[in-house]
Design an enzyme around this catalytic site. Structure first.
Site, PDB file in Angstrom:
ATOM      1  N   ASP A   1      26.099  -0.327  52.072  1.00 15.07           N
ATOM      2  CA  ASP A   1      24.770  -0.445  52.188  1.00 15.07           C
ATOM      3  C   ASP A   1      24.182  -1.294  50.992  1.00 15.07           C
ATOM      4  OD1 ASP A   1      24.573   1.423  50.515  1.00 15.07           O
ATOM      5  OD2 ASP A   1      23.273   2.761  51.589  1.00 15.07           O
ATOM      6  N   GLU A   2      25.148  -1.220  49.867  1.00 13.85           N
ATOM      7  CA  GLU A   2      24.668  -2.012  48.691  1.00 13.85           C
ATOM      8  C   GLU A   2      24.513  -3.644  48.975  1.00 13.85           C
ATOM      9  OE1 GLU A   2      26.220  -0.270  45.048  1.00 13.85           O
ATOM     10  OE2 GLU A   2      26.936   1.596  46.080  1.00 13.85           O
TER      11      GLU A   2
ATOM     12  N   TYR B   1      30.055  -5.293  42.056  1.00  9.73           N
ATOM     13  CA  TYR B   1      30.550  -4.542  43.051  1.00  9.73           C
ATOM     14  C   TYR B   1      30.090  -5.184  44.196  1.00  9.73           C
ATOM     15  CZ  TYR B   1      31.077  -0.825  46.497  1.00  9.73           C
ATOM     16  OH  TYR B   1      31.389  -0.029  47.696  1.00  9.73           O
TER      17      TYR B   1
ATOM     18  N   LYS C   1      31.950  -6.935  47.561  1.00 12.71           N
ATOM     19  CA  LYS C   1      31.737  -6.636  48.930  1.00 12.71           C
ATOM     20  C   LYS C   1      31.179  -7.562  49.940  1.00 12.71           C
ATOM     21  CE  LYS C   1      33.129  -3.200  50.257  1.00 12.71           C
ATOM     22  NZ  LYS C   1      34.786  -2.703  50.462  1.00 12.71           N
TER      23      LYS C   1
HETATM   24  P1  NAD Z   1      38.320   4.798  45.968  1.00 14.60           P
HETATM   25  O1  NAD Z   1      38.123   3.893  44.719  1.00 14.60           O
HETATM   26  O2  NAD Z   1      38.055   6.268  46.018  1.00 14.60           O
HETATM   27  O3  NAD Z   1      39.622   4.508  46.381  1.00 14.60           O
HETATM   28  C1  NAD Z   1      39.850   2.910  46.648  1.00 14.60           C
HETATM   29  C2  NAD Z   1      41.407   3.000  46.962  1.00 14.60           C
HETATM   30  O4  NAD Z   1      42.026   1.515  47.153  1.00 14.60           O
HETATM   31  C3  NAD Z   1      42.258   3.530  45.782  1.00 14.60           C
HETATM   32  O5  NAD Z   1      43.317   4.488  46.692  1.00 14.60           O
HETATM   33  C4  NAD Z   1      43.041   2.528  45.319  1.00 14.60           C
HETATM   34  O6  NAD Z   1      44.112   2.724  44.485  1.00 14.60           O
HETATM   35  C5  NAD Z   1      43.126   1.231  46.471  1.00 14.60           C
HETATM   36  N1  NAD Z   1      43.269   0.055  45.625  1.00 14.60           N
HETATM   37  C6  NAD Z   1      42.285  -0.511  45.057  1.00 14.60           C
HETATM   38  N2  NAD Z   1      42.862  -1.846  44.821  1.00 14.60           N
HETATM   39  C7  NAD Z   1      43.970  -1.961  45.492  1.00 14.60           C
HETATM   40  C8  NAD Z   1      44.513  -3.146  45.982  1.00 14.60           C
HETATM   41  N3  NAD Z   1      44.476  -4.400  45.170  1.00 14.60           N
HETATM   42  N4  NAD Z   1      45.546  -3.073  46.739  1.00 14.60           N
HETATM   43  C9  NAD Z   1      45.826  -1.813  47.469  1.00 14.60           C
HETATM   44  N5  NAD Z   1      45.106  -0.735  47.315  1.00 14.60           N
HETATM   45  C10 NAD Z   1      44.252  -0.832  46.217  1.00 14.60           C
HETATM   46  O7  NAD Z   1      37.117   4.443  47.199  1.00 14.60           O
HETATM   47  P2  NAD Z   1      36.412   5.128  48.390  1.00 14.60           P
HETATM   48  O8  NAD Z   1      35.064   5.582  47.787  1.00 14.60           O
HETATM   49  O9  NAD Z   1      37.182   5.612  48.957  1.00 14.60           O
HETATM   50  O10 NAD Z   1      35.903   3.651  49.003  1.00 14.60           O
HETATM   51  C11 NAD Z   1      36.718   3.133  50.035  1.00 14.60           C
HETATM   52  C12 NAD Z   1      35.898   1.973  50.823  1.00 14.60           C
HETATM   53  O11 NAD Z   1      34.452   2.241  51.174  1.00 14.60           O
HETATM   54  C13 NAD Z   1      35.831   0.775  49.847  1.00 14.60           C
HETATM   55  O12 NAD Z   1      35.918  -0.361  50.559  1.00 14.60           O
HETATM   56  C14 NAD Z   1      34.174   0.896  49.389  1.00 14.60           C
HETATM   57  O13 NAD Z   1      33.517  -0.509  48.917  1.00 14.60           O
HETATM   58  C15 NAD Z   1      33.715   1.469  50.695  1.00 14.60           C
HETATM   59  N6  NAD Z   1      32.385   2.380  50.364  1.00 14.60           N
HETATM   60  C16 NAD Z   1      32.415   3.509  49.773  1.00 14.60           C
HETATM   61  C17 NAD Z   1      31.265   4.097  49.665  1.00 14.60           C
HETATM   62  C18 NAD Z   1      31.375   5.515  48.783  1.00 14.60           C
HETATM   63  O14 NAD Z   1      30.267   6.107  48.530  1.00 14.60           O
HETATM   64  N7  NAD Z   1      32.272   6.184  48.122  1.00 14.60           N
HETATM   65  C19 NAD Z   1      30.027   4.056  50.256  1.00 14.60           C
HETATM   66  C20 NAD Z   1      30.052   2.568  51.125  1.00 14.60           C
HETATM   67  C21 NAD Z   1      31.227   1.929  50.891  1.00 14.60           C
HETATM   68  P1  TYD Z   2      27.392   6.636  41.994  1.00 17.75           P
HETATM   69  O1  TYD Z   2      28.014   7.877  42.467  1.00 17.75           O
HETATM   70  O2  TYD Z   2      28.102   5.951  40.972  1.00 17.75           O
HETATM   71  O3  TYD Z   2      27.356   5.667  43.378  1.00 17.75           O
HETATM   72  P2  TYD Z   2      26.526   4.410  43.537  1.00 17.75           P
HETATM   73  O4  TYD Z   2      26.149   3.570  42.143  1.00 17.75           O
HETATM   74  O5  TYD Z   2      27.597   3.378  44.280  1.00 17.75           O
HETATM   75  O6  TYD Z   2      25.260   4.503  44.410  1.00 17.75           O
HETATM   76  O7  TYD Z   2      26.018   6.835  41.654  1.00 17.75           O
HETATM   77  C1  TYD Z   2      25.030   7.309  42.333  1.00 17.75           C
HETATM   78  C2  TYD Z   2      23.580   7.427  41.794  1.00 17.75           C
HETATM   79  O8  TYD Z   2      23.616   8.254  40.586  1.00 17.75           O
HETATM   80  C3  TYD Z   2      23.066   5.988  41.158  1.00 17.75           C
HETATM   81  O9  TYD Z   2      21.704   5.936  41.395  1.00 17.75           O
HETATM   82  C4  TYD Z   2      23.591   6.012  39.623  1.00 17.75           C
HETATM   83  C5  TYD Z   2      23.197   7.391  39.295  1.00 17.75           C
HETATM   84  N1  TYD Z   2      24.345   8.122  38.343  1.00 17.75           N
HETATM   85  C6  TYD Z   2      23.771   8.898  37.385  1.00 17.75           C
HETATM   86  O10 TYD Z   2      22.661   9.007  36.956  1.00 17.75           O
HETATM   87  N2  TYD Z   2      24.671   9.593  36.379  1.00 17.75           N
HETATM   88  C7  TYD Z   2      25.916   9.233  36.464  1.00 17.75           C
HETATM   89  O11 TYD Z   2      26.699   9.859  35.639  1.00 17.75           O
HETATM   90  C8  TYD Z   2      26.456   8.473  37.678  1.00 17.75           C
HETATM   91  C9  TYD Z   2      27.973   8.258  37.655  1.00 17.75           C
HETATM   92  C10 TYD Z   2      25.539   7.807  38.597  1.00 17.75           C
END
Ligand code: NAD
Ligand code: TYD
Length: 353
Positions: A135-136, A159, A163
């Protein structure tokens, strides 16, 4: 769907997704996990799955998604008919400190996967490329309003810009080459196997270590929290029932300010450790704000709910409890994660504040 290539399957959401598909759906085929194993990739996230399904239904390939020849080889080797693309650099703070890896993996890596899918599949329509986004990309909201699938893109961090760029490439491959794609944009995930650089696991681990709980700015930024297994069920719903070419927003419908999150985690941890309710709140430390910190994210996910019949299985109170309990029950995983890159990152970037 017979053979699914899951990219980034050793990360937080990808590993939950693989476990979900193999253990909780009626999928009978194979999964090929393509992961470079960056600092965020942890094979331990799937040790149970590897033990149970390795070389029968689960295959792991340590590969960079930017590697054109290797990805082409994998499409052929496994006869891939579905891609679920999670692999990305995913942490906003890291993207601020060094955007280059984000541009390479998130943009060039996605481009490389799309090119390989197009080359291998040709004009086939019985295949699917599902792209996971955030959603970012929609920017930052004021006190009211929601992100819809139709909200114009307005990314603010390196970031989210990377995306957004990958999302545009996916759309371009749909329109230009007729690639059968679907896309989902989700809100902040939380749950088991979350790497502790992100807010919720960082709080749990810092409380365990009696370390400061860093809150950026005034703590009033708002995120919409989605339990990771609900995200996985939503992606599965899109793969099995979604309309090719469509984008679906996925949200938790659980908006919370950051300080509310911090207080809740402190209170659950206090309860688990038989301490008084406010015991851990003394660790809360307001620190310098993140540059360009988006104020509020909130997803409207009526489309996937109404058109595909998906819904969340837990609310935030239930999900956060399950999450804290998982971290308390998995101390060896925590210990192993803490001994690696996490430790260097935390020492360099948080403790000095
Ligand atoms: P994460 O950082 O935990 O995991 C990313 C994975 O991708 C890792 O296993 C890493 O080794 C692998 N990776 C990174 N670069 C690579 C490359 N060049 N080739 C192959 N593998 C590679 O991320 P996540 O939190 O599991 O997020 C997964 C997806 O969901 C991402 O596309 C992220 O943008 C999206 N997303 C995450 C969130 C969230 O809250 N975590 C929210 C919205 C969208
Ligand atoms: P984060 O988990 O990094 O996710 P995103 O930036 O993708 O939303 O952060 C969630 C929220 O928490 C964000 O508003 C930033 C804030 N935050 C803190 O206040 N302290 C922290 O140490 C971190 C990692 C995030």
């Amino acid at each position: 769907m017979n053979v699914i290539m899951v990219t980034g399957g050793a990360g937080f959401i990808g590993s939950n997704f693989i476990r979900y598909v193999l253990e909780k759906t009626d999928f009978k085929g194979k999964i090929v996990n393509v992961d470079k194993l960056t600092y965020a990739g942890n094979p331990e996230n799937l040790s149970d799955i590897a033990q149970k399904y390795s070389s029968t239904r689960y295959f792991f390939e340590q590969t960079d998604i930017c590697d054109k020849e290797k990805i082409a080889e994998l499409f052929k080797k496994y006869n891939i008919d579905t891609v679920v693309h999670f692999a990305a650099e995913s942490h906003v703070d890291r993207s601020i400190l060094g955007p280059k890896d984000f541009i390479e993996t998130n943009i060039m890596g996605t481009f490389n996967l799309l090119e390989n899918a197009r080359n291998y599949w040709g004009q086939r329509t019985d295949v699917r490329f599902h792209h996971i986004s955030t959603d970012e990309v929609y920017g930052s909201l004021g006190e009211t309003g929601y992100f819809y699938e139709t909200t114009p893109y307005d990314p603010r961090s390196p970031y989210s810009a990377s995306k957004a760029s990958s999302d545009h490439l996916v759309e371009a491959y749909k329109h230009t080459y007729g690639l059968p794609v679907t896309k989902s944009n989700c809100s902040n995930n939380y749950g088991p196997y979350h790497f502790p650089e992100k807010l919720i696991p960082l709080l749990i681990l810092n409380i365990l270590d009696q370390k400061p709980l860093p809150v950026y700015g005034d703590g009033l930024n708002v995120r919409d929290w989605l339990y990771v297994e609900d995200h996985c069920s939503a992606i599965w719903t899109i793969l099995t029932k979604g309309i090719v070419g469509e984008t679906y927003n996925i949200g938790g419908e659980n908006e919370r300010t950051n300080i509310e999150i911090v207080n809740t985690v402190c209170e659950i941890m206090a309860e688990k450790h038989n301490k008084e309710k406010d015991f851990y709140k003394k660790l809360i430390t307001f620190v310098k704000d993140r540059p360009g910190h988006d104020r509020r994210y909130a997803i409207n996910c009526d489309k996937i709910k109404q058109q595909l019949g998906w819904k969340q299985s837990v609310n935030f109170e239930q999900g956060i409890r399950k999450t804290v309990e998982w971290y308390l029950a998995n101390s060896q995983w925590v210990k192993n994660v803490q001994s690696g890159d996490y430790k260097n990152w935390i020492n360099k970037n948080y403790e000095k504040r």
